[in-house]
Design an enzyme around this catalytic site. Structure first.
Site, PDB file in Angstrom:
ATOM      1  N   GLY A  93       0.880  -1.205   0.196  1.00 33.90           N
ATOM      2  CA  GLY A  93      -0.052   0.017  -0.071  1.00 33.90           C
ATOM      3  C   GLY A  93       0.910   1.263   0.101  1.00 33.90           C
ATOM      4  O   GLY A  93       0.536   2.443   0.323  1.00 33.90           O
ATOM      5  N   HIS A 100       7.912   6.708   5.388  1.00 32.98           N
ATOM      6  CA  HIS A 100       7.221   7.407   6.972  1.00 32.98           C
ATOM      7  C   HIS A 100       6.624   6.182   7.224  1.00 32.98           C
ATOM      8  O   HIS A 100       5.946   5.302   7.149  1.00 32.98           O
ATOM      9  CB  HIS A 100       6.018   8.583   5.949  1.00 32.98           C
TER      10      HIS A 100
HETATM   11  P1  5GP Z   1       1.258   5.420   1.920  1.00 39.11           P
HETATM   12  O1  5GP Z   1       0.094   5.232   1.080  1.00 39.11           O
HETATM   13  O2  5GP Z   1       2.242   5.773   1.196  1.00 39.11           O
HETATM   14  O3  5GP Z   1       1.300   4.318   2.807  1.00 39.11           O
HETATM   15  O4  5GP Z   1       0.979   6.567   2.648  1.00 39.11           O
HETATM   16  C1  5GP Z   1       1.295   7.734   2.652  1.00 39.11           C
HETATM   17  C2  5GP Z   1       0.234   8.596   2.776  1.00 39.11           C
HETATM   18  O5  5GP Z   1       0.954  10.134   2.182  1.00 39.11           O
HETATM   19  C3  5GP Z   1      -1.306   8.736   2.935  1.00 39.11           C
HETATM   20  O6  5GP Z   1      -1.888   8.177   3.738  1.00 39.11           O
HETATM   21  C4  5GP Z   1      -1.937  10.089   2.217  1.00 39.11           C
HETATM   22  O7  5GP Z   1      -3.327  10.276   2.314  1.00 39.11           O
HETATM   23  C5  5GP Z   1      -0.577  11.034   2.297  1.00 39.11           C
HETATM   24  N1  5GP Z   1      -0.432  12.182   1.385  1.00 39.11           N
HETATM   25  C6  5GP Z   1       0.198  12.074   0.499  1.00 39.11           C
HETATM   26  N2  5GP Z   1       0.102  13.320   0.075  1.00 39.11           N
HETATM   27  C7  5GP Z   1       0.049  13.878   0.837  1.00 39.11           C
HETATM   28  C8  5GP Z   1       0.466  16.035   1.067  1.00 39.11           C
HETATM   29  O8  5GP Z   1       0.857  16.302   0.452  1.00 39.11           O
HETATM   30  N3  5GP Z   1       0.224  16.543   2.263  1.00 39.11           N
HETATM   31  C9  5GP Z   1       0.032  15.532   3.070  1.00 39.11           C
HETATM   32  N4  5GP Z   1       0.023  15.860   4.787  1.00 39.11           N
HETATM   33  N5  5GP Z   1      -0.664  13.657   2.698  1.00 39.11           N
HETATM   34  C10 5GP Z   1      -0.409  13.292   2.151  1.00 39.11           C
END
Ligand code: 5GP
Ligand code: ZN
Length: 114
Positions: A93, A100
């Site tokens: 995911g 992060h």
């Molecule tokens: P992943 O899917 O990679 O585990 O998590 C990425 C997270 O980053 C997602 O929960 C998404 O909502 C968040 N996200 C993506 N772009 C941005 C952004 O520009 N600002 C913030 N605050 N969160 C972001």
């Protein structure tokens, strides 16, 4: 990294980011699309693609990230019950290729996670 959204957040290029905590090496900010009443992202300022891209030289930074997560949980008042998770790779995911941890809290957490 030029096109990395989290590198841009780390360098202050993106407006309206709700920063919860930051220091010289790490930061925590609220997720744009929260999956729980409390949903923060904990990142190293320096670009690392994902946890499996970290190296022995990143040991201190990874330790700091854990402490930043704990500090963030306290600042957001969920230190008694929260989940800290990283999605490592697309199949898990991961949509943003900058390491992060998701810090989720404020509701009952289900196990196993989906
Ligand atoms: P992943 O899917 O990679 O585990 O998590 C990425 C997270 O980053 C997602 O929960 C998404 O909502 C968040 N996200 C993506 N772009 C941005 C952004 O520009 N600002 C913030 N605050 N969160 C972001
Ligand atoms: Zn990055």
């Amino acid at each position: 990294m030029a096109d990395c959204i989290f590198c841009k957040i780390a360098s202050g290029e993106i407006p309206n980011v709700k920063i919860v905590y930051e220091d010289e090496a790490t930061m925590a900010f609220l997720d744009l699309n929260p999956q729980a009443p409390v949903h923060a992202l904990v990142i190293p300022r320096r670009h690392i693609d994902r946890l499996t891209a970290a190296e022995d030289g990143d040991t201190e930074l990874l330790g700091k990230l854990q402490l930043t997560a704990a500090k963030t949980a306290k600042l957001l008042k969920v230190e008694g019950a929260f989940r800290l998770v990283t999605n490592n790779g697309k199949g898990a995911g991961q949509s943003v290729d900058h390491l992060h941890y998701h810090l989720l809290g404020g509701r009952k957490m289900l196990w196993p996670p989906g």
